[in-house]
Design an enzyme around this catalytic site. Sequence first.
Site, PDB file in Angstrom:
ATOM      1  N   GLN A   1      -1.905  -2.816  -2.113  1.00  0.00           N
ATOM      2  CA  GLN A   1      -1.319  -2.877  -0.783  1.00  0.00           C
ATOM      3  C   GLN A   1      -2.052  -1.995   0.218  1.00  0.00           C
ATOM      4  OE1 GLN A   1       2.435  -1.074  -2.366  1.00  0.00           O
ATOM      5  NE2 GLN A   1       2.419   0.128  -0.471  1.00  0.00           N
TER       6      GLN A   1
ATOM      7  N   CYS B   1       5.065  -2.680   0.048  1.00  0.00           N
ATOM      8  CA  CYS B   1       5.389  -2.900  -1.368  1.00  0.00           C
ATOM      9  C   CYS B   1       6.413  -4.004  -1.559  1.00  0.00           C
ATOM     10  CB  CYS B   1       5.881  -1.596  -1.990  1.00  0.00           C
ATOM     11  SG  CYS B   1       7.348  -0.901  -1.162  1.00  0.00           S
TER      12      CYS B   1
ATOM     13  N   ASN C   1       2.750  -2.727 -10.518  1.00  0.00           N
ATOM     14  CA  ASN C   1       2.741  -2.045  -9.230  1.00  0.00           C
ATOM     15  C   ASN C   1       1.724  -2.712  -8.305  1.00  0.00           C
ATOM     16  OD1 ASN C   1       3.480  -0.172  -7.330  1.00  0.00           O
ATOM     17  ND2 ASN C   1       2.532   1.580  -8.334  1.00  0.00           N
TER      18      ASN C   1
ATOM     19  N   HIS D   1      10.782   2.207  -3.408  1.00  0.00           N
ATOM     20  CA  HIS D   1       9.564   1.455  -3.707  1.00  0.00           C
ATOM     21  C   HIS D   1       9.923   0.120  -4.347  1.00  0.00           C
ATOM     22  CE1 HIS D   1       5.382   0.772  -4.333  1.00  0.00           C
ATOM     23  NE2 HIS D   1       5.369   0.997  -5.627  1.00  0.00           N
TER      24      HIS D   1
END
Length: 370
Positions: A155, A161, A330, A303
């Site tokens: 990102q 996110c 992630n 997150h």
Amino acid sequence: MAHRVLLLLSLAAAAAVAAAVDAEDPLIRQVVPGGDENDLELNAESHFLSFVQRFGKSYKDAEEHAYRLSVFKANLRRARRHQLLDPSAEHGVTKFSDLTPAEFRRTYLGLRKSRRALLRELGESANEAPVLPTDGLPDDFDWRDHGAVTPVKNQGSCGSCWSFSASGALEGAHYLATGKLEVLSEQQMVDCDHVCDSSEPDSCDSGCNGGLMTNAFSYLQKAGGLESEKDYPYTGSDDKCKFDKSKIVASVQNFSVVSVDEGQIAANLIKHGPLAIGINAAYMQTYIGGVSCPYICGRTLDHGVLLVGYGAAGFAPIRLKDKPYWIIKNSWGENWGENGYYKICRGSNVRNKCGVDSMVSTVSAAHTSE
């Protein structure tokens, strides 16, 4: 009296664990193999130069270099504290080690979530997922082994996110619906999605300033779907919306919020594909690998990530036993964590899971014509 004895025994056990970790700190092994804490402090600048070279860092002048060095030193101490509090994982120097915690949160975390909205979603949502049977669930499951997960993305310096979490869930759902794995566009949501939670006017999707995965699914339903990454590439900045409806490759049929129950989360994961989840990222700035299972971790979610699987036994050498865990994709690139992935402990007896089971949503994809 019994409570006092139990407390003293718990403190003694924690001190023993801390001593064991300190004797062989993964942070020291990573930065200077064979070093010790005094060496780390005395030679912090040489370690910082190694960090700069390793991650390709550059600073505009000597003043900024000096400031980032001071932040780096503070993060070395912070990583050591994290190692003591989370001994089943490895903590140390990462590409974020020159950022203050506030800078890290502002730049790389972007989940907009109020407690009131969270409680409403969990208890009163019209999109609450139906209860699924949990008998016979496999001990281990990983959607990466079944072709439903695209490569790890990055990102960049943008609090987007939430869009990566949403796109990852739809990528998996689209694969289940069509048999085709498409790499979908996050930038479309960053530029074009401004949906707000109906009862939380401040919880609007705001590009690099944060958003919610359920808002993103609502936007995609209204817009008709999501373009591919190839047609609408990621820039990592807030740009003018360039959405072309004729280029939609994946569409949302419906989405649901999963209850706070690990069995239901696992069942929904297997039935619907990777799940969009929120997490408290307090330990992720210094995370290197292993199964994270901190003694203390807040449940404030900041997150958005993607739950792709789970395992029954991730060995935790400090705690001398295998520990079940969730597998999380992630969006910070492959040079973070375990090739871009994070493992965090699961199980009904685990008290501090950093809110990983608190905000989980599933999405189903519609069949689309080329």
